[in-house]
Design a protein around this motif. Sequence first.
Motif, short mmCIF file in Angstrom:
data_model
loop_
_atom_site.label_atom_id
_atom_site.label_comp_id
_atom_site.label_asym_id
_atom_site.label_seq_id
_atom_site.Cartn_x
_atom_site.Cartn_y
_atom_site.Cartn_z
N ARG A 1 -5.15 -4.29 10.64
CA ARG A 1 -5.42 -3.98 9.23
C ARG A 1 -6.22 -2.70 9.05
O ARG A 1 -5.89 -1.85 8.21
N GLU A 2 -7.31 -2.53 9.82
CA GLU A 2 -8.13 -1.33 9.64
C GLU A 2 -7.36 -0.07 10.01
O GLU A 2 -7.57 1.00 9.42
N ASN B 1 -4.03 0.24 9.65
CA ASN B 1 -3.10 0.44 8.53
C ASN B 1 -3.81 1.08 7.34
O ASN B 1 -3.23 1.93 6.64
N GLU B 2 -5.04 0.68 7.11
CA GLU B 2 -5.81 1.28 6.01
C GLU B 2 -6.07 2.76 6.28
O GLU B 2 -6.05 3.58 5.35
N GLY C 1 0.81 -1.21 0.00
CA GLY C 1 0.00 0.00 0.00
C GLY C 1 0.85 1.26 0.00
O GLY C 1 0.56 2.22 -0.72
N GLU D 1 -4.87 5.81 3.84
CA GLU D 1 -5.84 6.80 3.35
C GLU D 1 -5.33 8.22 3.60
O GLU D 1 -5.39 9.09 2.71
#
Length: 368
Positions: free
Chosen positions: A355-356, A358-359, A293, A363
């Motif tokens: 994970r959330e 890191n997202e 990402g 963003e």
Amino acid sequence: MVRPHNPSLSGKDPKSHEHGGNVFAVARMLGVAPEQILDFSASINPLGMAPGVRDALVRCLDRLVHYPDKGADELRERIAQYHGVSTAEIAVASGSTELIHLLPRVVGGKKGLIVAPAFAEYAEALESSGWEIDYLTLSSADNFALPLPLLWEKLGEGVDMVFICNPGNPTGALLPLREIEAVVELCREHGAFLVLDEAFMDFCEEESAKYLVRQSPRAVLLRSMTKFFAIPGLRLGYAIAAPQMVEAIAALQDPWSVNTAAQVAGVASLDDADYCLRTREYVDAERERLAEGLASIAGLSVFSSRANYLLVEICDGRSASEIRERLMPEGVLVRDCGNFEGLDGRFFRVAVRLREENERLLELLRKA
């Protein structure tokens, strides 16, 4: 693409020993609770403490009316079992930082060599003991590989102690065992004491050089329970070394260096093999996802890592401090690496989190 060094972007104070994880100060500044901060600046296990640690801490509360076990015998025995070494080869401390600051006094000498970029406390420990400091600075252009011929030259100039972190902090680069074996031999030939800091080696335990280092009377291996076992607030670390070195460390430690709660949490953490396996599997997968990402964002270049963090280079002329200041009002912290010897203001480090989370970081970085 790696850009040439630009001193104007460095922003580095050679005497700065700032660390990541200053979540309380940032929370006060933003007027929010510390739990609302997403702290990517401190590299702590995203799964949190092992499940049994909380219950073990509750059960030990009545013990707090007594002094701690001065020798931390149960904890030392459990660490020895975990690594397959003898209890006589284990020294426990209030974080590996305590050991880092003790070692110049234990070993004695005048000149230390730090393989950089590196944890700031190595220099702090040497400075506070009055040592001269030299650096062997690894290059981002070849992914922070260790040039053994250059290490040989540095050792030949007269070095009493060498600090090496593996995997590197903040680079995440892993030196293979064959290179560590060569380092041990080079230090032996030149009479230099080797401090091998494996604070993040729990994330790739099979690469540990503990069996190499324990055979040398002029070496010590440091481990931290802060990162992998997610108990930084309890301050717990340990060394693996020859028994005579362990005795020398113990002779200089303050009495009751490791408190009761830390000892209990350490034992409970090491008892959970399933937690250790789940952590390694999760961090390996999520680190790869996060790296992909970050690499997909224009202007960012990501370095390969075997730890629970990633070093990122900004290639579009902006600085890490600018990125940090853009993210902070959102309650997200990253580690500006401009004050690491060998890096400059183009580099920042991010921890691997859930994970959330890191997202959320990705963003915000896309917007920044």
